[in-house]
Design an enzyme around this catalytic site. Structure first.
Site, short mmCIF file in Angstrom:
data_model
loop_
_atom_site.label_atom_id
_atom_site.label_comp_id
_atom_site.label_asym_id
_atom_site.label_seq_id
_atom_site.Cartn_x
_atom_site.Cartn_y
_atom_site.Cartn_z
N GLU A 67 -2.76 34.03 55.33
CA GLU A 67 -2.77 34.86 54.10
C GLU A 67 -3.13 34.05 52.86
OE1 GLU A 67 0.15 38.03 53.70
OE2 GLU A 67 0.49 37.86 55.85
N GLN A 89 25.87 9.00 49.58
CA GLN A 89 25.13 9.51 48.42
C GLN A 89 23.68 9.86 48.77
OE1 GLN A 89 25.67 6.90 45.04
NE2 GLN A 89 27.50 8.02 44.44
N GLN A 136 15.45 15.42 59.39
CA GLN A 136 15.86 14.02 59.17
C GLN A 136 17.38 13.88 59.24
OE1 GLN A 136 13.33 12.05 59.02
NE2 GLN A 136 14.32 10.07 58.64
N1 COS Z 1 -7.24 42.35 43.11
C1 COS Z 1 -8.24 43.16 42.72
N2 COS Z 1 -9.51 42.73 42.58
C2 COS Z 1 -9.78 41.43 42.85
C3 COS Z 1 -8.76 40.54 43.28
C4 COS Z 1 -7.46 41.04 43.39
N3 COS Z 1 -6.45 40.26 43.77
N4 COS Z 1 -9.32 39.30 43.47
C5 COS Z 1 -10.61 39.44 43.17
N5 COS Z 1 -10.90 40.72 42.80
C6 COS Z 1 -12.18 41.24 42.39
C7 COS Z 1 -12.73 40.41 41.24
O1 COS Z 1 -12.27 40.88 40.00
C8 COS Z 1 -14.21 40.61 41.40
O2 COS Z 1 -14.55 41.89 40.91
P1 COS Z 1 -15.93 42.15 40.12
O3 COS Z 1 -17.01 41.84 41.12
O4 COS Z 1 -15.86 43.58 39.74
O5 COS Z 1 -15.91 41.20 38.96
C9 COS Z 1 -14.42 40.67 42.91
O6 COS Z 1 -13.16 41.09 43.43
C10 COS Z 1 -14.83 39.33 43.49
O7 COS Z 1 -13.86 38.34 43.12
P2 COS Z 1 -14.15 36.76 43.10
O8 COS Z 1 -15.46 36.51 42.40
O9 COS Z 1 -12.94 36.08 42.59
O10 COS Z 1 -14.38 36.47 44.66
P3 COS Z 1 -14.63 35.12 45.47
O11 COS Z 1 -15.60 35.43 46.54
O12 COS Z 1 -14.87 33.99 44.54
O13 COS Z 1 -13.25 34.89 46.30
C11 COS Z 1 -11.00 34.18 46.79
C12 COS Z 1 -12.07 34.78 45.83
C13 COS Z 1 -11.25 32.78 47.27
C14 COS Z 1 -9.79 34.23 45.90
C15 COS Z 1 -10.82 35.13 47.98
O14 COS Z 1 -11.90 35.03 48.87
C16 COS Z 1 -9.52 34.87 48.77
O15 COS Z 1 -8.43 35.28 48.34
N6 COS Z 1 -9.63 34.20 49.92
C17 COS Z 1 -8.50 33.96 50.81
C18 COS Z 1 -8.38 35.09 51.73
C19 COS Z 1 -7.26 34.97 52.67
O16 COS Z 1 -6.12 35.14 52.28
N7 COS Z 1 -7.60 34.71 53.95
C20 COS Z 1 -6.64 34.68 54.98
C21 COS Z 1 -6.83 35.90 55.82
S1 COS Z 1 -5.45 36.91 55.96
S2 COS Z 1 -4.40 36.03 57.30
#
Ligand code: COS
Length: 384
Positions: free
Chosen positions: A361, A276, A334
């Site tokens: 990503e 089980q 496991q």
């Molecule tokens: N699609 C379209 N626009 C987007 C969006 C999306 N998915 N996400 C954010 N935006 C826009 C926001 O609306 C904002 O626009 P305005 O300035 O006109 O208001 C602008 O982009 C900035 O967005 P936000 O303030 O949310 O940005 P932050 O710097 O706080 O960052 C995170 C947000 C952390 C979500 C972002 O940096 C992220 O996704 N980081 C991870 C990245 C990643 O995947 N790294 C791995 C590399 S690839 S292997």
């Protein structure tokens, strides 16, 4: 054989239902026995095969059907993690061009990648940070008819074997997110070099790139100057759900391997399947897989149905599917016992292959921030 009952879900159309058995048969024929000891050579060979037989059209053909991308990644990952990697990177490395490029950029870069004759890459992360995109330090300075790029990119998949890189750099039109731009940089551009290759637990081509007064023409700019952050996020919105799909493929393979093991192995006078505690594990694994699959295909379906942004859905799918797959694979190891950690065993390979998906990503922690921001914004907007 892996469960295919999910294909009856309403997210799919008949063309999706036909694609999975066709790709399964292709993968069984074309991927078995392909040597992986030299990852560069294996990746090049996989790209050529996937391109020659038309599969890369779905990744780099210029239009995305995210359900198709997810089904292909899930199916390839079930057969061979490197084949999934090769397929996915052709998509991620051209996604920004397909979505935001000019007709000339699309015509130049997409067809060779879709045919498997050129290799694509996406260069965003830097040594000082990959999660905080708005803080990127690589610079692109306007210079005469072009731009000069300086900086370092790291954790770049296909680094070292790619023919072009989509590079995100600071053009300083504004502070933070609004000061980034995206460029397509040919690998042979003067001033672009491979600083180091990075060996990882599940080997695939990965490198650090150095840009030293790297000159590119103005035609390398994607979209407008200052659009870089939105280009990066828009591209990730499409591909994040597909990372969840790859995780699903790994998890389904782990469940299959576990099922084979428990039907064959005996202990204390009965088959493992008759305990089980074993049945409880199988139930948990199968339920976790279905829950993750629902989120992945919900996100893909939402994008394909024309939702302008699927940020919340894609982040939920990526987080849940990658975290779930890690647990499912751990259960499979496991159930395999000592054999599960022997190098070369399929579940041992899956155990290594799944780990990076919770990081690249957008880490699970970043997905939580993204989801929370979306949920709170929706609540604030709906407030009377
Ligand atoms: N699609 C379209 N626009 C987007 C969006 C999306 N998915 N996400 C954010 N935006 C826009 C926001 O609306 C904002 O626009 P305005 O300035 O006109 O208001 C602008 O982009 C900035 O967005 P936000 O303030 O949310 O940005 P932050 O710097 O706080 O960052 C995170 C947000 C952390 C979500 C972002 O940096 C992220 O996704 N980081 C991870 C990245 C990643 O995947 N790294 C791995 C590399 S690839 S292997």
């Amino acid at each position: 054989m892996a469960d295919r009952s999910f294909l009856a879900w309403p997210f799919f159309e008949d063309r999706h239902r036909a694609l999975v058995p066709a790709l399964d048969a292709w993968a069984a024929r074309s991927l078995a026995g392909l040597p992986h000891d030299d990852v560069d050579a294996a990746c090049r060979a996989l790209v050529r095969r996937l391109g020659a037989d038309g599969w890369l059209q779905h990744a780099a053909g210029g239009r995305f059907d995210v359900r198709t991308l997810c089904l292909i990644r899930e199916t390839l990952a079930r057969h061979d993690g490197l084949a999934d990697f090769a397929f996915a990177m052709q998509g991620l490395g051209t996604g920004s061009i397909a979505l935001f490029g000019s007709d000339a950029q699309r015509a130049r870069y997409l067809p060779p990648v879709a045919r498997g004759e050129a290799i694509a890459a996406f260069a965003m992360s830097e040594p000082e940070g990959g999660s905080d995109v708005a803080a990127l330090r690589t610079t692109a300075r306007r210079d005469g008819d072009g731009y000069v790029l300086d900086g370092t990119k790291t954790w770049i998949s296909n680094g070292g074997i790619a023919d072009h890189y989509v590079v995100f750099a600071r053009t300083d039109d504004a502070p933070g997110a609004r000061g980034l731009s995206a460029f397509v940089v040919d690998a042979a551009s003067p001033g672009l070099s491979i600083a180091e290759r990075i060996p990882v637990i599940a080997p695939h081509p990965l490198a650090t790139l150095r840009f030293t007064r790297c000159t590119v023409p103005a035609s390398a700019l994607l979209g407008k100057q200052g659009d870089g952050f939105k280009i990066a996020m828009g591209t990730l919105d499409v591909f994040r759900a597909t990372v969840g799909a790859a995780a699903l493929g790994f998890a389904r393979r782990a469940l299959d391997e576990a099922l084979a093991r428990i039907h064959a192995r005996e202990a204390f006078g009965q088959k493992l399947k008759d305990f089980q505690l074993t049945q409880a594990k199988i139930a948990e694994m199968a339920t976790a897989i279905d829950a993750a699959a629902l989120l992945v295909y919900r996100a893909a379906w939402a994008k394909d149905s024309g939702a302008p942004r699927v940020t919340r859905e894609a982040s939920m799918a990526k987080m849940q599917a990658t975290e779930t797959a890690q647990q499912v694979i751990d259960h499979a190891v496991q159930l395999w016992g000592g054999m599960g950690v022997v190098a070369g065993n399929r579940v041992e390979a899956l155990y290594r292959e799944i780990r990076a998906l919770r990081i690249y990503e957008g880490t699970t922690e970043i997905q939580k921030l993204v989801i929370a921001a979306q949920v709170m914004q929706a609540w604030a907007e709906a407030k009377p």
